[in-house]
Design an enzyme around this catalytic site. Structure first.
Site, PDB file in Angstrom:
ATOM      1  CG  ASP A   1      70.101  -6.297  32.787  1.00 24.81           C
ATOM      2  OD1 ASP A   1      70.849  -5.377  32.437  1.00 24.81           O
ATOM      3  OD2 ASP A   1      70.239  -6.946  33.844  1.00 24.81           O
TER       4      ASP A   1
ATOM      5  CG  ASP B   1      68.654  -8.738  37.501  1.00 25.65           C
ATOM      6  OD1 ASP B   1      69.001  -8.064  36.513  1.00 25.65           O
ATOM      7  OD2 ASP B   1      69.439  -9.073  38.402  1.00 25.65           O
TER       8      ASP B   1
ATOM      9  CG  ASP C   1      67.244  -4.153  34.399  1.00 23.12           C
ATOM     10  OD1 ASP C   1      67.912  -3.511  33.571  1.00 23.12           O
ATOM     11  OD2 ASP C   1      67.677  -5.143  35.002  1.00 23.12           O
TER      12      ASP C   1
END
Length: 726
Positions: free
Chosen positions: A406, A620, A624
């Site tokens: 990410d 995080d 996600d």
């Protein structure tokens, strides 16, 4: 503690109290009992580790029903809130085992030396008697329990082999077998105990009381009675009792015990702190954000307990093969006695050779090789602020070929800042200023948790702007938000929001607005349009642009991943492609997938798994979590990560240190190499000794030394992982 899995499956880890005589056979009996319960999919019970992990269908049964089923088998349960016991890993029991090993050695040496010097026979047999009693104590206990459950295991095999040696006039060989077997078991328990003691050290990090501020005075209160919103005081040298946010004061906090950060972290008003860490300098007033049972340290304790109850795939396979292998060794021993006797060989030499074969073929080193390595790896990771949620994930980390990241909060700091606020030049009322536009945007964004929203609200606060109230807030994941502000509806979104959500609505000024977005994005900025809807007429008011800073160690981390053999590195982001590619080029990423919705991140991970098979996802945020669950290995950034991401991931980095990602894969690869070496030693020793016995014959003492020596060697080799560094 129950952890929800995808679909209706859940996993609960029950902390069970061991009672005398409960060995592997007792664990298997409890496993069979639980597996007969409707809805139970998988069970793993270990009295040695003090845990029972059960995967079940929550629509059919419940954790309470499973707890009752365990109690029905006369097994005690410990609540999650209680201090974890250390079972065989406790110092007292390990000390007792060590004493037994010492007495076995003394008895064996006494018997051998007395016999060698032609001393009193009574003294010789007393010495061997001590060796057999104390060396075979735990093995006999386990063997009896095994037979009660109509099963066989290594303990029974070793007792039979030692008694067989005694029966053919080789008491020293039997005593040496029991000594080395008990020594290797003690080493294994020590390895497990080191990992179990990690939980106790975590519990000891958690203070029992907090100094609350009430009516201007400090009051000492048990941490279980502290509520969210209470304010407590910590002075230099104090351990912080609960998670919270600094309300007043500045200082530095040593977070190494929780996050693995090597240097103290500066703290100021607004910064988050964690229970169990140490305030090094400055007096801090901290507002509580989580109760004691919800704190980071408590969640870490539960995660470590769950990790220790999960077995690695190699260990599961070996456990399944243990009983049939032991039965095979007994059959081989019987054949080694029966066939030669039928052919006319002498009984004594035949029986001696059969006992030697039994000892050589016993799989003690094979059984111990995996837990000694995997549990040491989990404990080693814990010391570095890396939490593996089970042995399975340690092995999985060794095989990762591709890593997906990410962007925001992972490769970048996540401290997005507003850089541009501009009103469209031909806005109809002409009275709207840049500050007015920001005020409207902040009113809507105040209801959102998105990083762009936080940056917008922070910018409005920095300018001391008045922010009107917003009503009927709505969010469209990955695209934008809207809410009623004053007399109209304010829309804030990216290109996709205006082209899809408002696709059927004519938007005044959309084309020049989109053109401006393209210009800002070409500069590497994330940008959104702000529009207002009045009486079904929608007009673009202006635009906002943001930037995020790349973590300084991101490029080095990617280079380290490549040096470990990672073939492909991907960035997944909901941000625009130009911004994503700028960051990707800066840190050395191979592939960029931009402007993704959460479900599109999942599809991308599925595609990567199809291409590379073993894929790690690092993230995080809440969005996600589905991708973390889909990847072969999910890694969550623990310092800034959301609760959902932390619960979904297989590995948690308790700090936001990107260098721990190569550490995770490196530790996994080192563990796999250790397992390969251990299994090669174990099976190699068995194959060499068995073939030599069958072809040429070797004395029983040499078989004992070879067998138990290999067991001790794999235990020590596994313990080496406790000192692993990247």
């Amino acid at each position: 503690m129950t952890v929800t899995e995808p679909s209706s499956l859940s996993t609960c880890t029950l902390q069970i109290e061991r009672r005398g005589g409960r060995g592997k056979a007792g664990a298997r009996t409890l496993e069979r009992h639980l597996q007969d319960i409707p809805g139970v999919r998988d069970v793993d019970v270990s009295f040695r580790k003090g845990s029972a992990q059960i995967t079940y269908d929550g629509s059919i049964t419940s954790e309470q029903a499973l707890r009752q089923a365990v109690r029905d088998r006369d097994v005690s349960l410990r609540d999650d809130s209680e201090t974890p016991t250390d079972d065989v890993g406790t110092r007292s029991e390990l000390r007792r085992e060590a004493v037994f090993v010492g007495l076995t050695l003394v008895g064996m040496v006494t018997g051998f030396v007395t016999g060698w010097l032609n001393g009193p026979p009574l003294l010789m047999w007393v010495g061997y008697g001590v060796a057999y009693v104390f060396g075979g104590w735990y093995g006999l206990e386990g063997a009896i329990e095994t037979l009660r459950h109509r099963a066989v295991d290594i303990d029974l095999l070793m007792i039979v082999a030692a008694l067989g040696a005694l029966s053919i006039g080789a008491p020293f060989e039997g005593a040496m077998l029991l000594f080395l077997f008990s020594l290797s078991n003690t080493l294994q328990h020590y390895a497990i105990g080191r990992s179990r003691r990690a939980i106790k050290s975590l519990v000891e990090m958690r203070p029992d009381e907090a100094q609350l501020l009430r009516d201007g005075e400090e009051v000492t209160v048990p941490i279980d009675e502290v509520d969210i919103g209470d304010v407590f005081v910590v002075r230099p040298g104090d351990r912080i009792p609960l998670d919270g946010v600094v309300a007043a004061g500045e200082g530095t906090v040593d977070q190494a015990s929780l996050t693995g950060e090597s240097v103290p972290v500066p703290k100021a008003p607004g910064d988050e702190v964690f229970g169990g860490t140490i305030n090094e300098s400055g007096s801090l007033e901290i507002e509580v954000t989580r109760r004691a049972h919800e704190s980071a340290i408590t969640r870490l304790i539960h995660m470590v307990e769950r990790a220790q109850s999960e077995k690695a795939p190699t260990q599961r396979l070996i456990d399944r093969l243990e009983q049939p292998y032991v039965l095979g060794v007994f059959a081989l021993t019987v054949a080694a006695i029966g066939i030669p006797l039928a052919l006319g060989d002498e009984f004594t030499s035949t029986f001696y050779r059969a006992m030697t074969l039994m000892v050589a073929a016993s799989p003690c080193a094979v059984i111990i090789s995996t837990p000694a390595a995997v549990l040491s790896a989990i404990a080693s990771g814990g010391k570095q602020g890396v939490l593996f949620k089970g042995g399975e994930h340690v092995e999985t980390a060794a095989s990762i070929d591709a890593v997906a990241f990410d962007k925001t909060g992972t490769l970048t700091r996540g401290d997005t800042q507003l850089t541009d606020v501009s009103v469209r030049g031909d806005v109809a009322d002409g009275a709207l200023t840049d500050d007015g536009l920001l005020s409207l945007a902040a009113a809507v964004q105040a209801r959102s948790e998105h990083h762009l929203a936080r940056a917008t609200v922070t910018a409005a606060e920095d300018r001391s702007l008045g922010v009107p109230a917003a009503r009927r807030f709505q969010s469209v994941a990955g695209k934008g938000v809207r809410a009623d502000v004053e007399d109209g509806t304010v829309h804030i979104g990216n290109r996709s929001y205006f082209e899809t959500v408002l696709g059927d609505t004519a938007v005044d000024g959309l084309e020049p607005g989109l053109e401006r977005l393209r210009t800002l994005e070409a500069e590497g900025k994330t940008s959104v349009l702000v529009a207002r809807e009045d009486d079904d007429d929608v007009a673009v008011l202006g635009w906002l642009a943001f930037t995020d800073t790349v973590r300084p160690d991101a490029a080095e981390m990617i280079a380290n991943l490549r040096s470990l053999g990672v073939e492909h590195v991907v960035m997944l982001t909901g941000d625009n492609e130009r911004v994503a590619r700028r960051i990707a080029d800066e840190v050395g990423i191979d592939e960029v997938q931009a402007e993704l919705l959460p479900e599109e991140k999942v599809a991308t991970i599925e595609d990567l798994v199809a291409r590379y098979e073993n894929v790690a996802m690092v993230g995080d945020g809440v969005n996600d979590a589905p991708a973390l669950a889909t990847a072969t290995l999910g890694i969550a950034m623990g310092g800034a990560g959301t609760d959902v991401a932390l619960e979904t991931a297989d590995v948690v980095l308790m700090g936001d240190d990107l260098s721990k990602i190569p550490y995770v894969l490196g530790l996994g690869r080192k563990t796999r190499r250790t397992l390969v070496v251990n299994l090669a030693i174990a099976f190699g020793a068995i194959a060499l000794m068995v073939s030599t016995i069958l072809l040429r014959g070797i004395p029983l003492p040499l078989a004992v030394v070879g067998h138990e020596g290999s067991t001790v060697l794999v235990s020590l080799n596994g313990l080496r992982l406790l000192g692993y560094r990247e």
